[in-house]
Design an enzyme around this catalytic site. Structure first.
Site, PDB file in Angstrom:
ATOM      1  N   GLY A  88      -9.897 -65.052  15.523  1.00 37.97           N
ATOM      2  CA  GLY A  88     -10.619 -66.124  15.691  1.00 37.97           C
ATOM      3  C   GLY A  88      -9.809 -67.474  15.872  1.00 37.97           C
ATOM      4  CE1 TYR A 137     -21.171 -65.510  21.789  1.00 40.64           C
ATOM      5  CE2 TYR A 137     -19.182 -65.433  23.480  1.00 40.64           C
ATOM      6  CZ  TYR A 137     -19.868 -64.841  22.448  1.00 40.64           C
ATOM      7  OH  TYR A 137     -19.333 -63.650  22.103  1.00 40.64           O
ATOM      8  CB  CYS A 152     -32.586 -60.949  39.267  1.00 43.98           C
ATOM      9  SG  CYS A 152     -32.253 -60.310  41.051  1.00 43.98           S
TER      10      CYS A 152
HETATM   11  C1  LIG Z   1     -13.410 -60.011  17.512  1.00 47.09           C
HETATM   12  C2  LIG Z   1     -12.823 -59.772  16.677  1.00 47.09           C
HETATM   13  C3  LIG Z   1     -11.584 -60.110  16.383  1.00 47.09           C
HETATM   14  C4  LIG Z   1     -10.857 -60.989  17.426  1.00 47.09           C
HETATM   15  O1  LIG Z   1     -11.303 -62.170  17.377  1.00 47.09           O
HETATM   16  P1  LIG Z   1     -10.730 -63.376  18.294  1.00 47.09           P
HETATM   17  O2  LIG Z   1     -11.625 -64.520  18.282  1.00 47.09           O
HETATM   18  O3  LIG Z   1     -10.574 -62.695  19.749  1.00 47.09           O
HETATM   19  O4  LIG Z   1      -9.412 -63.512  18.124  1.00 47.09           O
HETATM   20  C5  LIG Z   1     -10.662 -59.683  15.276  1.00 47.09           C
HETATM   21  N1  LIG Z   1     -11.283 -58.845  14.239  1.00 47.09           N
HETATM   22  C6  LIG Z   1     -12.446 -58.425  14.217  1.00 47.09           C
HETATM   23  C7  LIG Z   1     -13.261 -57.687  13.045  1.00 47.09           C
HETATM   24  C8  LIG Z   1     -13.314 -58.943  15.508  1.00 47.09           C
HETATM   25  O5  LIG Z   1     -14.728 -58.464  15.447  1.00 47.09           O
END
Ligand SMILES: *Cc1c(COP(=O)(O)O)cnc(C)c1O
Length: 420
Positions: free
Chosen positions: A230, A314, A341
């Protein structure tokens, strides 16, 4: 406004295009390795720290091998992802299996690999027991619900399908212990593409407090806390990258104040970042095939949403550079489109760009993570090639482009029989 730079010139790209036609994604090995080193060095202040790269962000084996060399593990969430990890040589606790709505055969594979299994629900304890047996080490994914705010990509924790409630977390560890688990980890992922360092420190605080509460109420000692992925990246030129040092030092402070003070040291800290590890170091290179002027001015490229879904999915911003026109004034306004399309097949809407002509080459920035990986075949569109710009300046094709033959590979007209 700061400029977004490119690791290649127009001339260099024109040379590559002669061999590998557009569209393609190209990744910058030097920058990937440099960033990985900085990331691991900053978080190295946390004893026993480990980063598991989220394979879904970019499952190319060449890339995963590079990250392995840099010292990362992998975070998988499906059978093919586990299979890729295995083939590259990731073993045992270098693999985190963070899945949801998981089929039995995936748990079986994860157990065979000795991966750390991260359960998404309390009912999955019984499911896992039946499918593959309860391992010594088990982890649960926490969903804090209304206690935390998410953001627009991941949604509010309260409305997200992931994880266990607080009350279930307490029960789950006791139940897993009763069924033979001996070692315990804890996971959460409450944010996506977040640029505020404070948010991750807050998440760590929340998890450390929960580890204390679990210990107080059940006597169970949490061995690791996985803070998830994240960490965001500056997609827009005016945004600033997250300081790894600030996050790591903030987490360390929270650790000292909560974990050490409550005599729970040592607890290992894990992350499973994808985006921040690769995002900024990939580019989608595409050629302009058409320009049309109707109610708006449209630039039609030879790429489409199948090559990069984030803008359509998004409304995400991806910066665009017109190669060779870097110093031209941004005095035109275009929608930059693909050929699906579907009217959301646009890489940019009302974007200020220099005047664009047919044959111009565009570099769409920040496609290293959640770019190629999100590709699909809708409308008969084919996935592109992936190239690696090596540290010595040479170019390696690390995945070829799909062909029409690939598109038909799952069809068998001759032996197809009607089902009755
Ligand atoms: C998608 C995801 C990540 C990675 O998220 P990033 O935003 O790319 O860092 C890590 N853990 C889980 C469980 C995810 O679903």
């Amino acid at each position: 406004m700061t400029q977004k730079t490119l690791p290649f010139t127009r001339q260099e790209i024109m040379k590559i295009i002669k061999k590998y036609p557009t569209p393609f994604h190209i990744y910058d090995e030097r920058a990937i390795r440099q960033n990985a080193t900085e990331f691991l060095k900053a978080f190295g202040v946390l004893e026993g720290f480990r980063q598991f790269f989220a394979v879904k962000a970019n499952p190319n084996p060449f890339i995963l091998k590079m990250l392995k060399e840099e010292g990362m593990g992998v975070d998988c969430s499906s059978l093919p992802e586990l299979e890729i990890a295995e083939r590259i040589g990731f073993k045992g606790e270098q693999v985190m299996f963070s899945s949801n709505d998981t089929p039995a055969e995936e748990f079986i594979k994860a157990r065979k690999l000795g991966a750390i299994i991260n359960l998404d629900d309390i009912s999955h304890i019984a499911f896992l027991e039946k499918a593959a047996g309860i391992p010594q080490l088990i982890c649960f994914r926490y969903n804090p619900g209304p206690a935390r705010q998410g953001n627009e990509i991941i949604g509010k924790p309260e409305e997200a399908k992931y994880g266990l409630t607080k009350a279930q977390m307490l029960q789950a560890y006791e139940l897993a212990r009763k069924k033979g688990a001996k070692r315990f980890g804890m996971h959460t992922m409450v944010i996506s593409n977040e640029l505020n360092e404070g948010y991750f420190i807050e998440t760590a605080r929340m998890m450390f407090k929960l580890a204390v509460e679990i210990h107080d109420k059940t006597g169970i000692k949490i061995e690791f806390v996985n803070l998830g992925g994240g960490i965001g990246i500056p997609y827009k030129p005016e945004q600033k990258p997250v300081s790894y040092r600030k996050v790591a030092e903030g987490v360390k402070k929270a650790y000292d104040e909560i974990i050490v003070k409550n005599r729970l040291h040592p607890v290992r800290i894990f992350t499973e970042c994808g985006r921040v590890i690769l995002g900024p170091y990939g580019y989608l290179i595409t050629k302009v095939n058409h320009i049309k002027h109707i109610y708006r001015d449209y630039v039609g490229t030879d790429a489409c949403m199948a090559n990069l879904m984030r803008p359509g999915m998004y409304g995400a911003y991806h910066h665009i550079t017109v190669l060779g026109k870097e110093s031209k004034p941004l005095d035109h306004i275009y929608d930059v489109t693909g050929g699906l399309c579907e009217n959301n097949d646009k890489f940019a809407i009302n974007r200020k760009l220099p005047e664009i002509g047919i044959g111009d080459i565009l570099a769409i920035h920040d496609t290293g993570a959640h770019g190629f990986a999100m590709g699909f075949n809708y409308n008969g569109k084919l996935r592109s090639a992936e190239l690696l710009l090596r540290e010595n300046g040479s170019v390696l094709q690390i995945r070829r482009a799909e062909t029409v033959k690939d598109y038909f590979a799952t069809l068998d007209f001759k032996s197809a029989k009607e089902f009755s």
